[in-house]
Design an enzyme around this catalytic site. Structure first.
Site, PDB file in Angstrom:
ATOM      1  N   SER A   2       0.936  -1.058  -0.085  1.00  9.94           N
ATOM      2  CA  SER A   2      -0.042   0.114  -0.040  1.00  9.94           C
ATOM      3  C   SER A   2       0.944   1.157  -0.007  1.00  9.94           C
ATOM      4  CB  SER A   2      -0.903  -0.062   1.162  1.00  9.94           C
ATOM      5  OG  SER A   2      -2.079   1.035   0.946  1.00  9.94           O
ATOM      6  N   ASP A  42      -9.016  -4.719  -6.047  1.00 10.74           N
ATOM      7  CA  ASP A  42      -8.431  -4.068  -4.710  1.00 10.74           C
ATOM      8  C   ASP A  42      -9.391  -2.647  -5.034  1.00 10.74           C
ATOM      9  OD1 ASP A  42      -7.281  -2.154  -3.268  1.00 10.74           O
ATOM     10  OD2 ASP A  42      -5.296  -2.588  -3.684  1.00 10.74           O
ATOM     11  N   HIS A  96      -7.723  -5.332  -1.419  1.00  7.81           N
ATOM     12  CA  HIS A  96      -6.261  -4.596  -1.125  1.00  7.81           C
ATOM     13  C   HIS A  96      -5.289  -5.442  -0.467  1.00  7.81           C
ATOM     14  CE1 HIS A  96      -3.886  -1.230  -0.683  1.00  7.81           C
ATOM     15  NE2 HIS A  96      -3.907  -1.100   0.471  1.00  7.81           N
TER      16      HIS A  96
END
Length: 707
Positions: free
Chosen positions: A577, A652, A684
């Site tokens: 991320s 995602d 995600h």
């Protein structure tokens, strides 16, 4: 060949367990929950000074004074009550001193523990979600699809909203869970009114996600407001139960594209307090509205910033004085502190006068003391303090080093102190509100005692500006200072995430230890922008995400390279991320340092990220074109020299697929080789059994190219 050799070594190490301790399997490293200290889930029995927790016998009660234990409800008794065949006790909560709440198969049961019978059962229609209880009204509000309903104590359901347009969403989370928003339903204290968010997403662009589980595949569109583009329009409705009419608050301070958070009812249920934040997120007004008419009564005060204002919590009214409330902000004195105001907005006093971030815990019913967790002893610790509201005198209540989690009793006479440190796996103490420990409720032994773990060090180095940067360092198993070891640099680096804390094993992820057991030095450091360090430390990243963070991370690596047992030619970096963004930023900006990188779900260009988070830290692309250009990794694709693997969940909804695919496309344009691995059904974060595959993939990549 290297992986086969690694497997043979691992097996040989595990065969003779009588001679030496075990090494982790990949499955243990990913889903080995038994390797983390587990404590009892202790709750207070409503406002009663009795502890409750689950044991082999069932739901237990324990008196605070003498420690006398009793079985409140066995699994067999619960099965009889529910007409079920449960093997264990399900999740539960206490509604009051005698009423247990359990949700099961579309129903919520209120169980009389003394009489061992169902006191009330609420059965919801199919598709119901976000069930929210009003104790005063003995009713539940809930949502189905995009509309809001409520159910009375007789089980009758009533429609609050009936929007046919799916772009209009009622009673649910707005603003993508930013600004401390966790729900969209707000009952008034008297149970006669129901506040709720209404979100209009009609102008928000759609983003397609590919579902491959159908015969021919299917596109599922989500609403995804990208930075600088049209955003959702949020309003707050107040539904009157008696008249069945809805009034919307007249909250239009900054036009329609603004944020409403910190929703708080007055104790008398006649007023609603809202923190209204402009889309630019640098100007907030605390407004008071008439709940019956929706009219603005007053703006109590405003907060402005050259960077951003970030409200995270609502108001807390004093039980003994409903004309005063506690407000928390980091925008006044540089740190997240607590302030006492009256209902007209006048500042009475700063309650926590400390240059450290604090977190509200409780205020006692008499309004004498406010309890709060503070990082003033150390940014990597959380300690409990209390301050006397009248005099401002404060006392530290927890003395053991480490990270303390606190559960106060209803009258604040006692608290349960659940803590760990680098030295202590986990202790749970029953403590008086003076800080005197009554007795230890649980002492968790080291769950890793049968494993050969590398040495873990918690320490700090200096950043360029002289501030402290805290790190976690894991040396390889059976460390030999005369050898040279490759390095795995794990990174996140983004706001609201502190990786290094004085907790058991310094909060490592077990995969880090897996890599240390297989011959790697593992290094983690928290950079500028991370929490519990004050506003200036956090918002220095404004309009230039990744730049200061990279300097701090490299500062840590340069320090690490000073040790003779570190192989400076074999340094790899991995993150997910924001950490994926940092990973690619580091390997492209510092090719002389990083040889191998694995980035997961990476932000590539902030213009493709969502409005609420992205514009807080970067402003809009129109306002900050230089910052967006400087931080974009698209322009860095041509500079990639080392080996890079990108992993991405194909569905995602947080960092959409456009991000990583655009980077891949740019690599192709520049004839730059890069590796890519999508997880077709993952969002995600790749979870469950898929995550074992993911971490093996990450490990293999480092084994192949960093050894």
């Amino acid at each position: 060949m290297k992986r086969m050799f690694l497997a043979i070594i691992g097996l040989s190490m595990m065969f003779d367990l009588s001679a030496q301790k075990k090494v982790l399997t990949m499955e243990e490293a990913v889903v080995g929950y038994h390797l983390y200290p587990r404590s009892k889930y202790i709750q207070w029995q409503g406002d009663k000074n009795q502890l409750t927790y689950l044991d082999r016998e069932g739901l237990m009660g324990e008196s605070v004074d003498k420690g006398e234990k009793s079985v409140l409800l066995t699994v067999a008794e619960l099965n009889r009550i529910l007409g079920a065949e449960l093997r264990g006790f399900p999740n539960f909560s206490w509604l009051d001193d005698n009423t247990l709440v359990i949700a099961r198969q579309g129903s919520i049961y209120h169980i009389d523990v003394a009489k061992k019978q169902v006191k009330q059962k609420f059965t919801f229609p199919k598709g119901a979600a976000n069930e929210t209880y009003s104790k005063a009204g003995n009713m539940y509000a809930y949502t189905i699809d995009n509309n809001l309903y409520y159910m009375d104590e007789r089980g009758n359901s009533y429609t609050v909203t009936a929007d046919e347009d799916k772009n209009i969403v009622n009673g649910q989370v707005v603003s993508r869970n930013e600004f401390g928003i966790t729900g969209g339903i707000f009952w008034s204290p008297d149970g006669k009114k129901l506040g709720f968010y209404r979100k209009d997403e009609s102008q928000v662009t759609n983003f397609p996600l590919l579902d491959i589980n159908t015969r021919t595949g299917e596109l599922k569109e989500i609403k995804y407001p990208m930075a600088g583009m049209k955003s959702e329009l949020v309003s707050l409705g107040v539904y009157d139960i008696a008249s069945a009419k809805t009034t919307f608050l007249d909250a239009n301070d900054f036009g329609r594209e603004q944020y409403l958070t910190g929703i708080t009812w007055s104790p008398e249920s006649d007023m609603v307090y809202v923190q209204v934040l402009n889309r630019g997120q640098n100007h907030m007004r605390l407004n008071k509205y008439d709940a019956s008419t929706g009219k603005l009564i007053a703006t109590l005060f405003e907060e402005k910033s050259n960077t951003y204002v970030e409200p995270q919590s609502g108001l807390v009214f004093l039980a003994n004085n409903p004309k005063q409330f506690i407000y928390s902000t980091n925008n006044r004195d540089g740190f997240m502190n607590l302030y006492l105001h009256d209902v007209n907005g006048k500042l009475i006093r700063r309650l926590t006068d400390v240059d450290a971030d604090v977190e509200f815990v409780a205020v006692d019913p008499a309004g004498k003391y406010v309890y709060y967790l503070s990082s003033e002893i150390s940014p990597v610790e959380k300690q409990l303090f209390r301050v006397e509201v009248k005099s401002g005198k404060k006392n530290r209540l927890t003395m053991e080093e480490g990270w303390h989690n606190i559960t106060m009793s209803g009258d604040c006479a006692y608290f349960v102190d659940n803590y760990s440190s680098i030295k202590v796996p986990r202790n749970v103490d029953l403590t008086m509100n003076s800080g005197k420990v009554v007795r230890r409720l649980q002492e968790v032994e080291n769950p890793n005692k049968d494993y050969n773990f590398g040495e873990i060090t918690l320490g700090k180095i200096k950043a360029d500006d002289g501030s402290d940067l805290y790190y976690r360092l894991i040396k390889p198993m059976d460390f030999d200072p005369n050898k040279k070891y490759p390095v795995i640099h794990y990174v996140y680096g983004g706001p609201h995430s502190q990786l290094v804390t004085n907790t058991w094993n310094a909060s490592l992820r077990m995969w880090e230890m897996y890599m240390a057991q297989h011959g790697y030095v593992v290094f983690v450091i928290d950079n500028h922008g991370t929490p519990n360090r004050g506003k200036a430390f956090e918002d220095i990243i404004h309009r230039q995400c990744g730049q200061v963070e990279m300097k701090d991370q490299v500062k840590g690596i340069e320090w690490l390279k000073s040790f003779p047992w570190v192989d400076a030619n074999r340094i790899g970096v991995h993150g997910w991320s924001y950490g994926g963004f940092m990973t690619i930023s580091l390997i492209t900006n510092y090719p002389d340092i990083y040889k191998v990188a694995v980035a997961g779900g990476p932000v590539i260009d902030w213009k493709w990220y969502e409005v609420m988070y992205g514009e807080r830290y970067m402003d809009t692309p129109q306002e900050n074109p230089e910052g967006y250009a400087k931080t974009s990794l698209i322009a860095k694709a041509k500079d990639l020299k080392g080996k890079l693997l990108i992993c991405q969940g194909a569905v995602d909804p947080v960092v959409v697929w456009e991000q990583s695919l655009s980077f891949i496309r740019e690599c192709i344009k520049n004839n730059v080789q890069v590796d890519y691995f999508p997880y077709p059904c993952a969002e995600h974060n790749v979870m469950g059994r898929d995550r074992i595959h993911l971490m093996q993939k990450v490990t293999n990549y480092f084994e192949d190219y960093l050894r």
